[in-house]
Design an enzyme around this catalytic site. Sequence first.
Site, PDB file in Angstrom:
ATOM      1  N   GLU A  40      37.560  42.355  43.314  1.00 41.38           N
ATOM      2  CA  GLU A  40      36.261  43.386  43.524  1.00 41.38           C
ATOM      3  C   GLU A  40      35.694  43.634  44.815  1.00 41.38           C
ATOM      4  O   GLU A  40      34.858  43.149  45.357  1.00 41.38           O
ATOM      5  CB  GLU A  40      35.177  42.686  42.866  1.00 41.38           C
ATOM      6  N   GLU A  95      41.650  40.666  34.080  1.00 43.29           N
ATOM      7  CA  GLU A  95      40.631  40.023  33.396  1.00 43.29           C
ATOM      8  C   GLU A  95      40.634  40.822  32.137  1.00 43.29           C
ATOM      9  O   GLU A  95      40.527  42.184  32.016  1.00 43.29           O
ATOM     10  CB  GLU A  95      39.259  40.102  34.072  1.00 43.29           C
TER      11      GLU A  95
HETATM   12  C1  GAL Z   1      34.405  40.801  36.709  1.00 45.64           C
HETATM   13  C2  GAL Z   1      34.588  39.891  37.869  1.00 45.64           C
HETATM   14  C3  GAL Z   1      34.307  38.321  37.631  1.00 45.64           C
HETATM   15  C4  GAL Z   1      33.080  38.216  36.422  1.00 45.64           C
HETATM   16  C5  GAL Z   1      33.309  39.043  35.566  1.00 45.64           C
HETATM   17  C6  GAL Z   1      32.031  39.136  34.614  1.00 45.64           C
HETATM   18  O1  GAL Z   1      34.213  41.943  37.008  1.00 45.64           O
HETATM   19  O2  GAL Z   1      35.589  39.916  38.338  1.00 45.64           O
HETATM   20  O3  GAL Z   1      34.181  37.442  38.575  1.00 45.64           O
HETATM   21  O4  GAL Z   1      32.177  38.522  37.369  1.00 45.64           O
HETATM   22  O5  GAL Z   1      33.401  40.405  35.910  1.00 45.64           O
HETATM   23  O6  GAL Z   1      31.982  37.780  34.122  1.00 45.64           O
END
Ligand code: GAL
Length: 993
Positions: free
Chosen positions: A421, A497
Amino acid sequence: MTLAHETVAPPDGVVPPRFRPPAGSGDAAVLSLDGEWRFRLFPEAETGVDPADPGAGWDRLAVPGHWQLAGAPHAWPYGTPAYTNVVFPFPVDAPHVPHENPTGEYRTTLRLPADWPAGGRTLLRFEGVDSWFQVAVDGEVLATSHGSRLPTEVDVTAHLRPGEEHLLAVRVTQWSAFSYVEDQDQWWLSGIFRSVSLEHRPEGGLDDVRVHAAYDHTTGTGTLRVDAAAVGGAAGAVAARVAVPELGLDGAAGEELTAAVEPWSAERPRLYDVVVSTATETVTLAVGFRTVSVEDGVFLVNGRPVTLRGVNRHEFDPLRGRSLTPERMLEDVLLMKRHHVNAVRTSHYPPHPHFLDLCDRYGLYVVDENDLETHGFEVDGWVGNPTDDPAWTDVLVDRVTRMVRRDAHHPSVVLWSLGNEAGRGRNVAAMAQAVRDLDPTRPIHYEGDWSSEHVDVYSRMYAPTEEVALIGQGVEPPFERADADGRRRTLPFVLCEYAHAMGNGPGGLSDYDALFDRYPRLMGGFVWEWIDHGLTRTDDDGVEYAAYGGDFGEALHDGTFIADGLLLPDRTPSPGLTELAAVYAPVRIDPRDDGSLLVRNRYAFRDSGHAELRWTLHRGTEELAAGTLDLVLEPGTEAVVRPPADLPLPEPGTEPVWWTVRAVLTEPDALDEPWAAPGLELGAGQLLVVDRAPLAAPSGRVTTTDDGGFRAGPALLGPRGELRTLAGRAVHTFRVDAWRAATDNDRKPARWQEQADAETWYRAGLTLLGERVEAAEAGDDGALRVTSRVSGPAVRTGFDVRTRWQPVGDGADAVDLVVDARPVGPAPRSVARLGLLLALEEPRAADARVRWAGLGPEESYADSARAALGGAWEHPVADWQTRYTHPQENGARRGVTRAELTFADGSGLRIEAGQVEVAGRPRQGFELSLRPWSDRALDQAGHPHELVPDGRLWLHLDAAQHGVGSAACGPGVLPDAWLHAAPFRLRVRLTAV
Ligand code: GAL
């Protein structure tokens, strides 16, 4: 004025980056400096303290550690932790940071032992310091550095004399220009949080060793080339010997050595000792031969497609923050292996190097991520983002270089990640180029630029399953730039993620996993995230609890968003991790519609010979027959299995009969791995082979009582049909219910929703449902019929309910209850549940025990149900609860056909399922939840320890419950787990026992 900690430049006065061999792998002298240092905290970076000041009389602080946690969990002598996810907790005014800038002055004494080797150089090594720091010896400033999760080395040779005492002074600021590039979603914690040491570098020694160990799967040949170099003082190649005794290899550094080898993979993490030596130094490295490649848009390890079934791991310990002990790191690795995780993304920074040693040793594929996140700039449209600012190029390239140099010898690292990010911009290209120059053998990952121009895999986070399915087929919507689009379509796809594991959830894991299995372009994904970052603290009564954002009085914080892991902060696996293990199972066993089970060996490299397929035919816990299936599957193959034809199937009884097959690690063939104890389940599945016998029709008659009410077996009802006592216990509440204590996911709208589910339920009055009993009438058939309206305030939405009570026989012990409910008024878009709420007065509710036949042993929800299997279990009500860091709906057990409650006084209540239907569709059993407190109390509690039994036992008997989804940060509940307001029927038999 430009202050040193606001100067955007790479570290100054430091030794060029080099490899980090495992502790103890070499014979060069090392002196650990970990221990108690002198410490004082100042309110700003210009502390006014001379680096020559020895700090006499200062406090003592443990190094490594974070100063904010020095007194945890009881005291906070040096400020408190603060949590923000995206936003910077200070004005966005890069490279400036506030003048109020907690700054630690550290002092310790350096004393080389008298036998410290003469000659060569001595380096002072820091594994991690957060955020900016300055190093001085005997009052002379030698270096400044940053890159909190990266190593720094300072050449102190000229400053130390063996046997003499020297003063090491380290000034560490909490904030610096580099805080702008370290905006990871975690607690802001400062200090020297990883180890510090003095390291001797012998003249002609092995300062830097670069290992190239490839595996050719077509020939079974391993190719090894080790380059040895000196860095710093006398940079250049070093003439070294390289030997692999086990392979009979012996050669020179720089030479290519080949031999037939066993390759390294996460499934078989085969390592060979490679001895690298010069006349003055020997290092023994554990080397794995493996080749990572991308071919035809598919991610391959050693020539075979590999699916990354991963998790995102932050470094976290509830008392120590990011300052982890080796034991904690090992615990993480073993827990991952035991839950069939095969990959880890080191979100969002290089981990402590020992963690990678463990990943090599135990077998985990690693996405090693650079210490870079600039997310806070997104809030204002990325204006001023360092990722696109030439002033920051050197800093960002330096960071990625330090990571690659430090970690390139680890076979576990299969992808380099440029950061998280951090938006788009020229520095993405610069970093990617730097990485390619250093190490062309691993693909590059970066999610923040969807064009994927500079990377080797297309990466996204939280993409919904429909989009992932399109990507899997290569038919995703085109990217605005045709040139980039064409290239991107040739890349494999990874979800860096997905499935946000916040609170109760994630729901929908199986949906993603099925896509990974289906489309070769999908190389898998990493669940967000491994562990809740709940910091242990005590309340005024000394009770410990896990604190999240806001619990330290932060003015600006992101609350519970820090509690979004598969492990609770104390590393207790949450039901989400159990579900993950079932979904990630390497030997997947799934029922098919034709009454068979499909067994799939999802290993890429090993047959299933180490797993014995054990089956049992069982009714609840009662085993009726057992055996094993003679089946060994080659990697990536599958087979259909059926219960043996001569299985002695019993007549239907009170509980269903299941044929359950478990793939169990067997003793003789057990993997020679400490995580793999015999008996470990590698997969399980089952078939319902004999349904339970239907409940016989009730034949008893309701009688009237002196006060104009009714007796229906163990139930006493008032004149209007309101339930007053059941099985001798006063009834506090009894009515239809459609609400639940909101989960974190319920509180946030998914992308396609205008409104969060919790909001929908509130607006539909479901939060405050009440009942108006209309009439009760005993019929000629012996049953009592009660009609009522259940609804909340301010709205017309509710349920018309018809309830029918009929004693089972003439005795007073059992009654059949049939509830038919029909929604009325405007329908909310979803309801939390459709079922019955029953609260009984019971002072010792938490001690009541419940034995149930149904799915278990842990909670399950419509979209998080792979781990739950049919059987029978028993728990006290206290253990029925899942203590999510932020309290919320939990503990539902589905498919319950029979539950027996035993109260603390020995009396009890049996509940058996009859017909259960939602919208005319039958369901197997009901969903059961039990608590010693109300849903309202659960909804309002901030932390589990605030929940106290209220003297009642609260039961939910549900026909259905809404799924849990992942809306806190991902897709909401998918249609197949969505619960609409619908007519439902629930028949249960209640028996006093
Ligand atoms: C993503 C980010 C993570 C965490 C997650 C939400 O966007 O990369 O670090 O913030 O969202 O828990």
